[in-house]
Scaffold this motif. Sequence first.
Motif, PDB file in Angstrom:
ATOM      1  N   GLN A 773       0.819  -1.205   0.000  1.00 31.50           N
ATOM      2  CA  GLN A 773       0.000   0.000   0.000  1.00 31.50           C
ATOM      3  C   GLN A 773       0.857   1.261   0.000  1.00 31.50           C
ATOM      4  OE1 GLN A 773      -2.732  -0.170   3.290  1.00 31.50           O
ATOM      5  NE2 GLN A 773      -3.652  -2.099   2.635  1.00 31.50           N
ATOM      6  N   ASN A 810      -2.702  -3.443  -6.687  1.00 31.79           N
ATOM      7  CA  ASN A 810      -3.969  -2.715  -6.707  1.00 31.79           C
ATOM      8  C   ASN A 810      -4.196  -1.891  -5.447  1.00 31.79           C
ATOM      9  OD1 ASN A 810      -4.738  -3.683  -9.254  1.00 31.79           O
ATOM     10  ND2 ASN A 810      -5.491  -5.599  -8.368  1.00 31.79           N
ATOM     11  N   SER A 811      -3.475  -2.203  -4.361  1.00 30.01           N
ATOM     12  CA  SER A 811      -3.664  -1.453  -3.118  1.00 30.01           C
ATOM     13  C   SER A 811      -2.651  -0.337  -2.944  1.00 30.01           C
ATOM     14  CB  SER A 811      -3.567  -2.408  -1.916  1.00 30.01           C
ATOM     15  OG  SER A 811      -4.542  -3.425  -1.995  1.00 30.01           O
ATOM     16  N   LYS A 813      -0.840   2.990  -2.885  1.00 25.22           N
ATOM     17  CA  LYS A 813      -1.285   4.372  -2.975  1.00 25.22           C
ATOM     18  C   LYS A 813      -0.132   5.369  -3.003  1.00 25.22           C
ATOM     19  CE  LYS A 813      -5.754   3.643  -0.705  1.00 25.22           C
ATOM     20  NZ  LYS A 813      -6.661   4.097   0.388  1.00 25.22           N
ATOM     21  N   CYS A 830      -1.308   0.024 -11.458  1.00 27.28           N
ATOM     22  CA  CYS A 830      -1.515   0.325 -10.034  1.00 27.28           C
ATOM     23  C   CYS A 830      -2.693   1.305  -9.967  1.00 27.28           C
ATOM     24  CB  CYS A 830      -0.258   0.923  -9.409  1.00 27.28           C
ATOM     25  SG  CYS A 830       1.108  -0.254  -9.316  1.00 27.28           S
ATOM     26  N   SER A 832      -4.804   2.212  -7.816  1.00 24.08           N
ATOM     27  CA  SER A 832      -5.048   3.055  -6.646  1.00 24.08           C
ATOM     28  C   SER A 832      -3.921   4.039  -6.376  1.00 24.08           C
ATOM     29  CB  SER A 832      -5.259   2.176  -5.400  1.00 24.08           C
ATOM     30  OG  SER A 832      -6.347   1.298  -5.563  1.00 24.08           O
ATOM     31  N   GLU A 834      -1.817   7.099  -6.004  1.00 26.39           N
ATOM     32  CA  GLU A 834      -2.168   8.514  -6.008  1.00 26.39           C
ATOM     33  C   GLU A 834      -0.943   9.415  -5.989  1.00 26.39           C
ATOM     34  OE1 GLU A 834      -4.615   9.049  -2.601  1.00 26.39           O
ATOM     35  OE2 GLU A 834      -6.262   7.805  -3.345  1.00 26.39           O
ATOM     36  N   CYS A 864      -2.614   4.196 -14.610  1.00 25.11           N
ATOM     37  CA  CYS A 864      -2.618   4.694 -13.227  1.00 25.11           C
ATOM     38  C   CYS A 864      -3.456   5.986 -13.189  1.00 25.11           C
ATOM     39  CB  CYS A 864      -1.203   4.943 -12.730  1.00 25.11           C
ATOM     40  SG  CYS A 864      -0.197   3.451 -12.616  1.00 25.11           S
ATOM     41  N   SER A 866      -5.424   7.236 -10.987  1.00 18.25           N
ATOM     42  CA  SER A 866      -5.630   7.912  -9.701  1.00 18.25           C
ATOM     43  C   SER A 866      -4.509   8.895  -9.375  1.00 18.25           C
ATOM     44  CB  SER A 866      -5.742   6.875  -8.574  1.00 18.25           C
ATOM     45  OG  SER A 866      -6.853   6.033  -8.770  1.00 18.25           O
TER      46      SER A 866
END
Length: 1048
Positions: A773, A810-811, A813, A830, A832, A834, A864, A866
């Motif tokens: 994450q 996928n997690s 951030k 990816c 998620s 940010e 990506c 996000s």
Amino acid sequence: MASSSSLPPPQVKHQVFLSFRGEDTRNNFTSHLLKALKDTGLNVFFDEEKLEKGEKLSDALSQAIAASNLSILVLSKDYASSKSCLGELSDIMDRKRKPTDKHIALPIFYHVDPSHVRNIGGTSKTSFEQHESKRPVDEVKRWKVVFTEVGTLKGWHIEGGKFDRSETEYIKDVVEYVLKKLNSNCTSVFEDLVGIDDQKGIILGLIDQADSRLWGMGGIGKTTLADVVYKEVSPKFESSLFLQNVSEKIKKQGNEILRNELLSKILKEKEICIDTPSIGYPYNERLNNKRVLVVLDDIRDPNQIDFMGVKHFGPGSKIIVTSRDRQILNNGGANKIHEVKKLNTNDSLQLFSTFAFKQLNPAADFRDLSCKFVEYAQGNPLAFRVCGSKLYKKSRKEWESEVDKLRECAQPQIVQILKSSFNGLDEIEKNIFLDVAIFFKGERRENVEEILTCCYKGVDGVIRSLLDKSLLDTKSYSEISMHDMLEEMGRDIVRQESRRPEKQSRLWNPKDVDQVLKYNKGTDLTKGIKPYCFTEQAHLRFIYFSLTKWVGGFAYDQVYDIAYLPNELMCLCWDYYPFKSLSSNFNPKNLVVLRLRDEHQDLVNLRQIGVSYCKKLRKIPNLLRAINLKRVIGSWCDNLVEIPCLDHLESLDELELEGCCNLKMFPTVSNIFSELDLSYTGIEEVPDSIGYLDMLECLDLSHSKVQSVSSNILKLKKLDDLDLSYSMITKFPETPKNLTCLNLSGTKIKEVSLSSNPLSNLRKLDMGFSSIQKLQCNIALFCSGQTTVDAPSPILRFKSLGCLTVHECNSLKLLSELPPYLRQLDANYCLSLEEVSFSTQHQDLYELHSSFDNFDCYMLFNNCFSLNQDSIDNIWANAMLKIRFLAKKWVSKYRLRPPVFYSCFPGNEIPSNKFEYQSNHSSLILKIAPNGCNGSRFLVFSICLVADLTELLLDSSEFICECQLTAASGARHEKFKSVWQGKQYHSASMGFMGDHVLILFGGDMVKKDKGYEQATFEFYLKYMGEENMKVKKCGVDVSYVDEEPRHT
């Protein structure tokens, strides 16, 4: 003073000296032998005929021996009783002992046991006892020495019994042998050619430099290639001659006749007759005045080259030699050796068609079958000639029938030529060739040598010899291979041993093996089996069952035990071993290679255990006495739960337990291991004992059940590569500081903070498909304002990190404070993600410690969506930083491989502060600023594209730039093209969604400024090789870099 080479050779008065005791054999055997020798024209010294009146016997005999090339010693019953015979024998053996004297001594043990001569027994013992009582001790002692010595020589033993051959037959053999020894011991219609042009050009180039030697397997086209070259260059020489099938002609008519033919044609003189091994005056001087071209085809002995007198040819002469044996060419003093290559597929099909259809292409209805024949022949012109000629004007049904037969039996005409190479091998070479043809084609060379060493001596040298003779070949990864036709020839040779499989030396056909084993038809003739009970095969030395399930008439699950194995067995290789144990009666005293389990036996000679794919195997037994064991290969044993302690086996250097999913305990091994593969095992933890493996460099625990790693792993100073991918680990492990590669892909690790981990040498971190994450480098937090180059701060802690992979996390951030000169970053998919940031402090220090000399550079953020705007800006800034760095490196070291930069992320805008020149189309024109400096400079172009890449697969895409640089008034221009292929940067067939920005740069986009004023660019995208995608926007940035002075 004349040189010795110009003096005439001393006259040889006698070719053969005949030593015998007159009273024993003068009137029978010796007189008949004398006549037979004289009938051949040989000049033989026979004492009663050659001694002139008044000559002293001893002096005459000594002179006769000195003037002879060869002596025949008729050792009869009372030969040792004669003082003159022993005196002759002494002089003869004295000559034989001299290294510079090529005198030959041939004994005939006439009605005498050779052991009585060697050991001075029988009547010779009595004779020497009488001599000792009458002659000086030293003289008799010398006679004894030479008498025993002659008893060790190879000769003929004529027993004289009623079952013995007639003396006439013996005399015939002796005369033939003498002639052979004397001859060897004296001193002093054109078809269309296909696929040959390239090799002809190579040979013509070699001809200009030196003599040429052509090497290759039988039927590959050596003679044809030599003939083509000969016809092209022969007009340039004063004299030329193509001697075809030299070895065969020498065998039929002899060396001298063939050489005389060569000399007659070169010197244009009829009936030259030289019967000596060397060429003397005046022919040697006449040859030296001639510039000649000679082809010696099919040489099988390096002496054949020298015998033809090539060393006497004049300046500028050229010799082309063909042979199937590379070593013969080496021994023959080759300057250049060219291996005649196989034909490629197109040329093969064309050549085959010239014979099968009398045209250059196959008939449409037969093309599929033609391709099958081409595949079978593997570029061998001889195969095309034989197969094609046989199929000419045959129906399709007949063709199909021939295809079915191809793999069953080689063509007789091909075998006739290929088998000639086989027939020239010694017995060990023949056996090893057949073993490879039937059992080991495609196996690694080191494994083949290890197995065959169980059965033969000198295997390494034999395999090298077979490679040189083109009977074997090596492929990538050192695999032993051979031409399919040679393989079929080997099988035919074994088939011809008997029509009954049980009487053949090797079995490989599943049906034959099934019948022999199932009905117990085996015999002691069987040496090897590839594919119960071996009771009748007492001499079976190796069993080799491949990695395929048995296709016979019985099922493995119904087999409970094996009844018998021969004690002579040296190699037992049996994948998917179906039995619970080896035979209880089997004594493995001769066993060297074992690829299955063994129970309670003395394995002191065992070198290898291979039990891979033994689905029923639960444990490997105690190996305390296997002190010479080197390898334990036990991959994919589903039920293996236990292996013994191995730390006492100092010779053990290879352990493979990959795929043993029920093996839960980490193995106990000695500290000499550099690599351990424990992937796909049931091992749950890396224990404290890992700290003792101080030589370990690579540890693979991927797809295992490992949940924790002992902190003792920090003691492994040499550990370089650790793979924990798809294991059960949930926390970032403690790892030694020298680790360079760490694979944590597919794990459940959620958070990584590299700042708290001493990974000072980490180059590659892979966390793709993981549960990560947040990944923070946080290296800038350790910086101080006083950092200098001489005292680098912790900001350089991760200067070595070159590759970071987090794709499809996928997690994920956050990617925080990444090293600014990270070479390769893969964050594709990816969804998620940010925040992305790069360290901006002390970037000059990073530049000093970064090198992209041998690596492409990329940043991948495909899909990506996000990413926030700050992260997009960070990616832009870092991309331009890396491009400037790559351009600077390229300008200073432009002889290196051109660097490449590739970045991709979602977006549809090109910032004007990054790319001054932009267009809403797929092309643009920009003006180049004039060079205001005195020195030269480089133009550095980087480009940016925006395109809708929806449904585009990354590994099937190409991004292309075409540019033209133009000087004032178009007086000078330069064009170049750059291509970025998606498959170089994406390992999977992933698709794009929507608009993406591409930032691209390559070393070929750095151009030396030659007064250019304008640059025109055009961009286009290709997918699956077709130009079917549109560039929405494009941008180009040009920067100017002064050329640095070169230092010598």
